[in-house]
Motif scaffolding. Structure first.
Motif, PDB file in Angstrom:
ATOM      1  N   LEU A 155       0.829  -1.206   0.000  1.00  0.00           N
ATOM      2  CA  LEU A 155       0.000   0.000   0.000  1.00  0.00           C
ATOM      3  C   LEU A 155       0.862   1.254   0.000  1.00  0.00           C
ATOM      4  O   LEU A 155       0.551   2.236  -0.692  1.00  0.00           O
ATOM      5  CB  LEU A 155      -0.930  -0.012   1.218  1.00  0.00           C
ATOM      6  CG  LEU A 155      -1.892   1.180   1.332  1.00  0.00           C
ATOM      7  CD1 LEU A 155      -2.802   1.263   0.120  1.00  0.00           C
ATOM      8  CD2 LEU A 155      -2.708   1.082   2.617  1.00  0.00           C
ATOM      9  N   MET A 156       1.952   1.240   0.756  1.00  0.00           N
ATOM     10  CA  MET A 156       2.846   2.396   0.793  1.00  0.00           C
ATOM     11  C   MET A 156       3.492   2.642  -0.571  1.00  0.00           C
ATOM     12  O   MET A 156       3.634   3.789  -1.003  1.00  0.00           O
ATOM     13  CB  MET A 156       3.923   2.187   1.861  1.00  0.00           C
ATOM     14  CG  MET A 156       3.399   2.249   3.287  1.00  0.00           C
ATOM     15  SD  MET A 156       4.707   1.978   4.516  1.00  0.00           S
ATOM     16  CE  MET A 156       5.826   3.335   4.143  1.00  0.00           C
ATOM     17  N   VAL A 157       3.860   1.564  -1.271  1.00  0.00           N
ATOM     18  CA  VAL A 157       4.442   1.708  -2.607  1.00  0.00           C
ATOM     19  C   VAL A 157       3.419   2.312  -3.568  1.00  0.00           C
ATOM     20  O   VAL A 157       3.734   3.176  -4.393  1.00  0.00           O
ATOM     21  CB  VAL A 157       4.945   0.350  -3.122  1.00  0.00           C
ATOM     22  CG1 VAL A 157       5.341   0.445  -4.595  1.00  0.00           C
ATOM     23  CG2 VAL A 157       6.131  -0.122  -2.299  1.00  0.00           C
ATOM     24  N   GLU A 158       2.164   1.859  -3.467  1.00  0.00           N
ATOM     25  CA  GLU A 158       1.111   2.400  -4.323  1.00  0.00           C
ATOM     26  C   GLU A 158       0.909   3.890  -4.061  1.00  0.00           C
ATOM     27  O   GLU A 158       0.765   4.685  -5.003  1.00  0.00           O
ATOM     28  CB  GLU A 158      -0.192   1.641  -4.081  1.00  0.00           C
ATOM     29  CG  GLU A 158      -0.185   0.207  -4.587  1.00  0.00           C
ATOM     30  CD  GLU A 158      -1.489  -0.507  -4.286  1.00  0.00           C
ATOM     31  OE1 GLU A 158      -2.310   0.064  -3.531  1.00  0.00           O
ATOM     32  OE2 GLU A 158      -1.696  -1.605  -4.807  1.00  0.00           O
ATOM     33  N   ILE A 159       0.906   4.265  -2.799  1.00  0.00           N
ATOM     34  CA  ILE A 159       0.742   5.687  -2.458  1.00  0.00           C
ATOM     35  C   ILE A 159       1.932   6.490  -2.966  1.00  0.00           C
ATOM     36  O   ILE A 159       1.776   7.606  -3.488  1.00  0.00           O
ATOM     37  CB  ILE A 159       0.574   5.850  -0.933  1.00  0.00           C
ATOM     38  CG1 ILE A 159      -0.733   5.200  -0.472  1.00  0.00           C
ATOM     39  CG2 ILE A 159       0.584   7.333  -0.551  1.00  0.00           C
ATOM     40  CD1 ILE A 159      -0.930   5.224   1.034  1.00  0.00           C
ATOM     41  N   LEU A 211      -0.873  11.942 -18.994  1.00  0.00           N
ATOM     42  CA  LEU A 211      -0.393  11.812 -17.621  1.00  0.00           C
ATOM     43  C   LEU A 211      -1.555  11.815 -16.632  1.00  0.00           C
ATOM     44  O   LEU A 211      -1.535  11.096 -15.628  1.00  0.00           O
ATOM     45  CB  LEU A 211       0.573  12.955 -17.305  1.00  0.00           C
ATOM     46  CG  LEU A 211       1.484  12.801 -16.083  1.00  0.00           C
ATOM     47  CD1 LEU A 211       2.331  11.543 -16.200  1.00  0.00           C
ATOM     48  CD2 LEU A 211       2.388  14.022 -15.936  1.00  0.00           C
ATOM     49  N   SER A 212      -2.577  12.593 -16.912  1.00  0.00           N
ATOM     50  CA  SER A 212      -3.751  12.644 -16.037  1.00  0.00           C
ATOM     51  C   SER A 212      -4.509  11.320 -16.055  1.00  0.00           C
ATOM     52  O   SER A 212      -5.016  10.871 -15.014  1.00  0.00           O
ATOM     53  CB  SER A 212      -4.685  13.780 -16.471  1.00  0.00           C
ATOM     54  OG  SER A 212      -4.039  15.029 -16.377  1.00  0.00           O
ATOM     55  N   ILE A 213      -4.589  10.685 -17.234  1.00  0.00           N
ATOM     56  CA  ILE A 213      -5.257   9.381 -17.323  1.00  0.00           C
ATOM     57  C   ILE A 213      -4.500   8.330 -16.517  1.00  0.00           C
ATOM     58  O   ILE A 213      -5.100   7.537 -15.776  1.00  0.00           O
ATOM     59  CB  ILE A 213      -5.383   8.955 -18.796  1.00  0.00           C
ATOM     60  CG1 ILE A 213      -6.322   9.907 -19.548  1.00  0.00           C
ATOM     61  CG2 ILE A 213      -5.884   7.516 -18.908  1.00  0.00           C
ATOM     62  CD1 ILE A 213      -6.386   9.659 -21.035  1.00  0.00           C
ATOM     63  N   VAL A 214      -3.173   8.338 -16.652  1.00  0.00           N
ATOM     64  CA  VAL A 214      -2.358   7.406 -15.864  1.00  0.00           C
ATOM     65  C   VAL A 214      -2.553   7.663 -14.369  1.00  0.00           C
ATOM     66  O   VAL A 214      -2.697   6.723 -13.571  1.00  0.00           O
ATOM     67  CB  VAL A 214      -0.877   7.537 -16.254  1.00  0.00           C
ATOM     68  CG1 VAL A 214      -0.004   6.686 -15.330  1.00  0.00           C
ATOM     69  CG2 VAL A 214      -0.651   7.136 -17.702  1.00  0.00           C
ATOM     70  N   ALA A 215      -2.576   8.944 -13.995  1.00  0.00           N
ATOM     71  CA  ALA A 215      -2.770   9.292 -12.591  1.00  0.00           C
ATOM     72  C   ALA A 215      -4.133   8.827 -12.095  1.00  0.00           C
ATOM     73  O   ALA A 215      -4.266   8.352 -10.952  1.00  0.00           O
ATOM     74  CB  ALA A 215      -2.623  10.808 -12.412  1.00  0.00           C
ATOM     75  N   ALA A 216      -5.163   8.936 -12.924  1.00  0.00           N
ATOM     76  CA  ALA A 216      -6.501   8.514 -12.520  1.00  0.00           C
ATOM     77  C   ALA A 216      -6.539   7.014 -12.234  1.00  0.00           C
ATOM     78  O   ALA A 216      -7.147   6.575 -11.240  1.00  0.00           O
ATOM     79  CB  ALA A 216      -7.504   8.878 -13.614  1.00  0.00           C
ATOM     80  N   PHE A 217      -5.885   6.215 -13.086  1.00  0.00           N
ATOM     81  CA  PHE A 217      -5.837   4.766 -12.846  1.00  0.00           C
ATOM     82  C   PHE A 217      -5.106   4.461 -11.533  1.00  0.00           C
ATOM     83  O   PHE A 217      -5.530   3.592 -10.757  1.00  0.00           O
ATOM     84  CB  PHE A 217      -5.145   4.059 -14.008  1.00  0.00           C
ATOM     85  CG  PHE A 217      -6.049   3.799 -15.174  1.00  0.00           C
ATOM     86  CD1 PHE A 217      -7.061   2.850 -15.085  1.00  0.00           C
ATOM     87  CD2 PHE A 217      -5.905   4.498 -16.356  1.00  0.00           C
ATOM     88  CE1 PHE A 217      -7.909   2.599 -16.164  1.00  0.00           C
ATOM     89  CE2 PHE A 217      -6.737   4.260 -17.444  1.00  0.00           C
ATOM     90  CZ  PHE A 217      -7.748   3.308 -17.351  1.00  0.00           C
ATOM     91  N   LEU A 218      -4.001   5.163 -11.292  1.00  0.00           N
ATOM     92  CA  LEU A 218      -3.269   4.923 -10.045  1.00  0.00           C
ATOM     93  C   LEU A 218      -4.089   5.345  -8.828  1.00  0.00           C
ATOM     94  O   LEU A 218      -4.065   4.680  -7.790  1.00  0.00           O
ATOM     95  CB  LEU A 218      -1.946   5.691 -10.082  1.00  0.00           C
ATOM     96  CG  LEU A 218      -0.806   5.027 -10.857  1.00  0.00           C
ATOM     97  CD1 LEU A 218       0.395   5.950 -10.937  1.00  0.00           C
ATOM     98  CD2 LEU A 218      -0.407   3.707 -10.210  1.00  0.00           C
ATOM     99  N   ILE A 219      -4.803   6.447  -8.951  1.00  0.00           N
ATOM    100  CA  ILE A 219      -5.628   6.928  -7.833  1.00  0.00           C
ATOM    101  C   ILE A 219      -6.718   5.915  -7.504  1.00  0.00           C
ATOM    102  O   ILE A 219      -6.978   5.607  -6.337  1.00  0.00           O
ATOM    103  CB  ILE A 219      -6.237   8.297  -8.176  1.00  0.00           C
ATOM    104  CG1 ILE A 219      -5.138   9.365  -8.193  1.00  0.00           C
ATOM    105  CG2 ILE A 219      -7.316   8.684  -7.172  1.00  0.00           C
ATOM    106  CD1 ILE A 219      -5.594  10.688  -8.778  1.00  0.00           C
ATOM    107  N   ILE A 220      -7.359   5.372  -8.558  1.00  0.00           N
ATOM    108  CA  ILE A 220      -8.382   4.349  -8.342  1.00  0.00           C
ATOM    109  C   ILE A 220      -7.765   3.122  -7.677  1.00  0.00           C
ATOM    110  O   ILE A 220      -8.351   2.531  -6.751  1.00  0.00           O
ATOM    111  CB  ILE A 220      -9.039   3.970  -9.675  1.00  0.00           C
ATOM    112  CG1 ILE A 220      -9.829   5.158 -10.233  1.00  0.00           C
ATOM    113  CG2 ILE A 220      -9.950   2.757  -9.511  1.00  0.00           C
ATOM    114  CD1 ILE A 220     -10.367   4.940 -11.625  1.00  0.00           C
ATOM    115  N   ASN A 221      -6.577   2.744  -8.106  1.00  0.00           N
ATOM    116  CA  ASN A 221      -5.889   1.585  -7.539  1.00  0.00           C
ATOM    117  C   ASN A 221      -5.570   1.800  -6.065  1.00  0.00           C
ATOM    118  O   ASN A 221      -5.749   0.906  -5.228  1.00  0.00           O
ATOM    119  CB  ASN A 221      -4.608   1.318  -8.332  1.00  0.00           C
ATOM    120  CG  ASN A 221      -3.998  -0.026  -7.994  1.00  0.00           C
ATOM    121  OD1 ASN A 221      -4.716  -0.994  -7.780  1.00  0.00           O
ATOM    122  ND2 ASN A 221      -2.685  -0.085  -7.947  1.00  0.00           N
TER     123      ASN A 221
END
Length: 394
Positions: free
Chosen positions: A19-23, A274-284
């Motif tokens: 979880l820390m790595v994802e954040i 970059l925003s699309i990539v960020a959105a996927f990471l945020i959802i994850n």
């Protein structure tokens, strides 16, 4: 309390590490998004430097059969007079192919006092450019007809180049070039910065040169300022005038406002990706926080029930889970901040340090807000556990 929370997090370090790595990854991507977004907004807020509305750019090929220099000059000068004589033309002038929003660049460089000045945009135009484009002089003067036929080496520079070469000092009357350069040019004017690469890009250092008669063959552009009522019918008349002058030439008439719209869309593509990539990471990350906290609730029902049985209020139980999530986010942000501060120190992407610092702040606020939102509902669910039910299951 916090010491106890840190101990609990450390005891479950393997469970929390993913979880820390994802954040951390989400923070770095969001930091990049905010960096580009803030820089783009800062550039957007600066004036364009020109009035591009109702300015048309005519592209053409030099197809004149005559090779006599005087004849060529006469044809081009006559053409420009004919264009200006049209009833809906406010003004017109020749320019090199790197007009605003064309994605066409001509770069040059020079030495001055032992310094190498490179990546300078090199523009060529006639004395009409200032009026056609609505550009403004900061100091000094623009070219006149005498400069167009004079052999004197004079040049106009923009504010960015003036700041880069002369700093806060005076630039008018100074010479550009090294001491042994026989073609040193005298600065006669400072023009306001023009954002040639659209709303979201900053103005680059620029040299504005008056073209000579030999340049007619390769400049390839005529900028025309037209009246508001100019329409497609008038555009057809302008096209006919050009085609009658240049037989078998590829003639194209473009509107600068349309070119700006297209250029802005092209500029924003990296930010959108970059925003699309960020959105996927945020959802994850959001799903990860939900999953980890939900798992903790199910695994720790006995602990939660015991705390409730000895008198701990539901708010305290809920706050514990929220605090744990925020501490995990803090640990990730501290590591992320170490990487983020390297960007202004190393001058990565050549952006102002203030942009990176604001992006760091906004990204941290965003991550904290995301973690807080994602941990509130699981915390509320934990607070709703009845002591008797939890202890009975245990």
């Amino acid at each position: 309390m916090f010491k106890h929370l840190f101990k609990m997090i450390w005891n479950k370090k393997k469970q929390n590490s993913l979880l820390m790595v994802e954040i951390l990854l989400s923070f770095m991507v969001i930091f990049g998004v905010f960096s580009f977004a803030i820089n783009s907004y800062n550039n957007y807020a600066k004036p364009m430097g020109i009035n591009y509305d109702k300015v048309w750019a005519i592209s053409y090929n030099h197809t004149l059969e005559t090779t006599n220099a005087d004849s060529v000059t006469l044809v081009y000068q006559t053409l420009l007079r004919n264009i200006k004589a049209l009833p809906l033309v406010v003004d017109a002038g020749y320019a090199s192919s790197n007009i605003p929003f064309s994605n066409n660049h001509m770069s040059t460089g020079f030495k001055i006092k032992g310094r190498e000045i490179s990546n300078v945009n090199n523009f060529f135009m006639d004395e009409n450019y200032l009026k056609v484009m609505g550009a403004k002089m900061v100091s000094g003067r623009w070219y006149n007809k005498a400069d167009m036929v004079s052999k004197a080496n004079v040049v106009v520079i923009n504010e960015t180049l003036k700041e880069k070469v002369f700093g806060k000092g005076e630039a008018l009357g100074k010479l550009l070039g090294s001491d042994d350069d026989k073609n040193k040019r005298k600065v006669i004017g400072i023009i306001a910065d023009i954002k040639n690469d659209g709303d979201y890009q900053k103005a680059a250092p620029g040299l504005f040169n008056a073209h000579d008669t030999a340049a007619y063959k390769w400049m390839g552009k005529i900028l025309v300022k037209v009246a508001p009522e100019a329409d497609a019918n008038f555009e057809g008349k302008l096209y006919k005038l050009m085609s009658n002058t240049f037989k078998n030439s590829n003639i194209e008439i473009e509107h600068l406002d349309n070119k700006l719209t297209a250029y802005n869309k092209f500029t924003l593509v990296p930010l959108i990706i970059l925003s699309i990539v960020a959105a996927f990471l945020i959802i994850n990350v959001a799903l990860g926080i939900f999953g980890v906290l939900w798992y903790n609730i199910n695994k720790r029902k006995g602990e939660i029930g015991l705390r409730r049985a000895i008198g701990a209020p539901g708010n305290a139980v809920s706050a514990q889970l929220v605090y744990e999530a925020l501490i995990l986010a803090t640990l990730s942000l501290v590591l992320g901040a170490v990487f983020a501060v390297q960007f202004p120190l190393l001058n990565v992407f050549d952006l102002p340090a203030s942009v990176y610092l604001l992006a760091l702040l906004f990204a941290a606020i965003f991550i904290y807000t995301l973690v807080l939102i994602c941990s509130l509902y699981p915390g509320k669910q934990a607070a709703a556990i009845y002591p008797a039910v939890a202890l009975h299951e245990e």
